[in-house]
Design a protein around this motif. Structure first.
Motif, PDB file in Angstrom:
ATOM      1  N   ASN A   2       0.849  -1.185   0.000  1.00  0.00           N
ATOM      2  CA  ASN A   2       0.000   0.000   0.000  1.00  0.00           C
ATOM      3  C   ASN A   2       0.885   1.235   0.000  1.00  0.00           C
ATOM      4  O   ASN A   2       1.929   1.270   0.655  1.00  0.00           O
ATOM      5  CB  ASN A   2      -0.907   0.002   1.230  1.00  0.00           C
ATOM      6  N   TYR A  33       5.743   3.524  12.634  1.00  0.00           N
ATOM      7  CA  TYR A  33       4.605   3.174  11.788  1.00  0.00           C
ATOM      8  C   TYR A  33       4.991   2.114  10.757  1.00  0.00           C
ATOM      9  O   TYR A  33       4.265   1.124  10.550  1.00  0.00           O
ATOM     10  CB  TYR A  33       4.063   4.422  11.090  1.00  0.00           C
ATOM     11  N   LYS A  36       5.496  -1.353  12.189  1.00  0.00           N
ATOM     12  CA  LYS A  36       4.244  -2.009  12.562  1.00  0.00           C
ATOM     13  C   LYS A  36       3.402  -2.375  11.340  1.00  0.00           C
ATOM     14  O   LYS A  36       2.504  -3.228  11.442  1.00  0.00           O
ATOM     15  CB  LYS A  36       3.422  -1.096  13.473  1.00  0.00           C
ATOM     16  N   ASN A  37       3.666  -1.732  10.220  1.00  0.00           N
ATOM     17  CA  ASN A  37       2.871  -1.934   9.003  1.00  0.00           C
ATOM     18  C   ASN A  37       3.803  -2.309   7.857  1.00  0.00           C
ATOM     19  O   ASN A  37       4.200  -1.457   7.054  1.00  0.00           O
ATOM     20  CB  ASN A  37       2.078  -0.669   8.678  1.00  0.00           C
ATOM     21  N   LYS A  38       4.138  -3.587   7.773  1.00  0.00           N
ATOM     22  CA  LYS A  38       5.175  -4.065   6.861  1.00  0.00           C
ATOM     23  C   LYS A  38       4.797  -3.946   5.388  1.00  0.00           C
ATOM     24  O   LYS A  38       5.672  -3.996   4.526  1.00  0.00           O
ATOM     25  CB  LYS A  38       5.520  -5.527   7.187  1.00  0.00           C
ATOM     26  N   GLN A  39       3.505  -3.787   5.098  1.00  0.00           N
ATOM     27  CA  GLN A  39       3.062  -3.703   3.706  1.00  0.00           C
ATOM     28  C   GLN A  39       2.948  -2.267   3.206  1.00  0.00           C
ATOM     29  O   GLN A  39       2.526  -2.036   2.077  1.00  0.00           O
ATOM     30  CB  GLN A  39       1.711  -4.401   3.547  1.00  0.00           C
ATOM     31  N   GLU A  40       3.338  -1.313   4.032  1.00  0.00           N
ATOM     32  CA  GLU A  40       3.184   0.101   3.674  1.00  0.00           C
ATOM     33  C   GLU A  40       4.462   0.681   3.076  1.00  0.00           C
ATOM     34  O   GLU A  40       5.572   0.384   3.524  1.00  0.00           O
ATOM     35  CB  GLU A  40       2.789   0.927   4.898  1.00  0.00           C
ATOM     36  N   GLU A 218      -3.152   5.518   9.790  1.00  0.00           N
ATOM     37  CA  GLU A 218      -3.731   4.278  10.328  1.00  0.00           C
ATOM     38  C   GLU A 218      -5.234   4.187  10.135  1.00  0.00           C
ATOM     39  O   GLU A 218      -5.868   3.222  10.563  1.00  0.00           O
ATOM     40  CB  GLU A 218      -3.377   4.158  11.814  1.00  0.00           C
TER      41      GLU A 218
END
Length: 229
Positions: A2, A33, A36-40, A218
Motif C-alpha cells: 500500500n 509506523y 508495525k505496518n510491513k506492507q506500507e 492508520e
C-alpha cells in the motif's frame, strides 16, 4: 504494498530555521509506523520553507525587478536542500536518489521515496500528485502549518469557517486554475485538477501534530480537511 504520499510542507521542516525537534519526532513516528505496518510504503515530498522564502526575498531585494522564472528556480533549489535532509534522516528506509523529476522512470527499492521540486510552473503539490499517479497511490496527506482548509483566509477574514469535507469542484472554485509562485493555497490549482481527474483524495492537516498524522495513516479519527473524499 500500500502506498501513501505525504506532502511535507517547508513550513514545518524549516519554518524559520530547521526544526530539528520536529524532525526527530517525525522520524521516530514514521519509523515506528513502518515497522508495525510491513506492507506500507511512503513517498515524502518536501517543500521549501524558510530557505525558499529568504533566498527569494534576497533575490528580489538585490535585483529590484522580479523575474518570476528565476524566483521559482530559487524556491525549487530550497526544496532540494530540504529533500536531501529528509532523505538523509530516512537513509535506512530510503535507498534511491532524491526525486527531482516525477515524470521519468523512478526506482523505488526501499520503503520510503523522497522527492522535492521539479521545474518552474509546478509546486511540490503537483509533484506529489504525479508520484501518486505513477505508483498507484490514491491518498495524499498534505502536511503544513494549517490545521484545516477554510472558506476564506482566516488571517484576513474573521468570518472564515473551517471545512471538514469539500468536493474537488467546490475546492477548485475557491483556488482557481492558475499556479502563482509564492501564493499561499491549501493545495495548488494545477495539482488539484490532476488529483480530481485521477479521483484521488487529499487530506490537509497540521503536520506539526505528528500523532494526528499517524492517525490519518492508520485510518483512525483525525483532525483535518478531506478534499474529494
Amino acid at each position: 504494498m500500500n502506498l501513501t504520499v505525504l506532502s511535507v510542507g517547508g513550513s514545518i521542516i524549516a519554518p524559520e530555521k530547521v526544526n530539528t525537534g520536529f524532525l526527530k519526532e517525525f522520524r521516530n513516528a514514521i519509523v515506528d509506523y513502518l515497522e508495525k505496518n510491513k506492507q506500507e510504503k511512503l513517498i515524502l515530498v518536501c517543500g521549501g520553507g524558510a530557505p525558499a522564502r529568504i533566498w527569494q526575498s534576497a533575490f528580489r531585494e538585490a535585483r529590484g525587478d522580479i523575474n518570476a522564472n528565476m524566483q521559482d528556480w530559487i524556491g525549487i533549489k530550497a526544496t532540494h536542500l530540504n529533500g536531501m535532509l529528509i532523505k538523509a534522516l530516512f537513509s535506512d528506509f530510503c535507498k534511491d536518489e532524491l526525486v527531482t523529476d516525477p515524470t521519468i522512470d523512478i526506482p523505488f527499492s526501499g520503503r520510503i521515496l523522497v522527492a522535492a521540486g521539479w521545474k518552474p510552473g509546478f509546486s511540490t503539490d503537483t509533484d506529489a500528485v504525479f508520484l501518486a499517479k505513477k505508483f498507484g497511490g490514491k491518498l495524499i496527506i498534505n502536511l503544513s502549518n494549517i490545521a484545516k482548509v477554510y472558506t476564506d483566509d482566516p488571517k484576513k477574514n474573521p468570518d472564515a469557517k473551517p471545512i471538514d469535507n469539500i468536493s474537488w469542484k467546490e475546492f477548485r472554485n475557491m483556488v482557481g486554475d492558475e499556479w502563482i509562485p509564492g501564493r499561499n493555497t491549501p493545495f495548488d490549482p494545477i495539482a488539484s485538477k490532476i488529483a480530481q481527474d485521477e479521483q484521488m483524495k487529499v487530506i490537509c492537516a497540521d503536520g506539526r501534530d505528528i500523532k494526528n498524522t499517524i492517525a490519518i495513516l492508520e485510518g483512525k479519527p483525525f483532525s483535518g480537511t478531506i478534499i474529494g473524499g
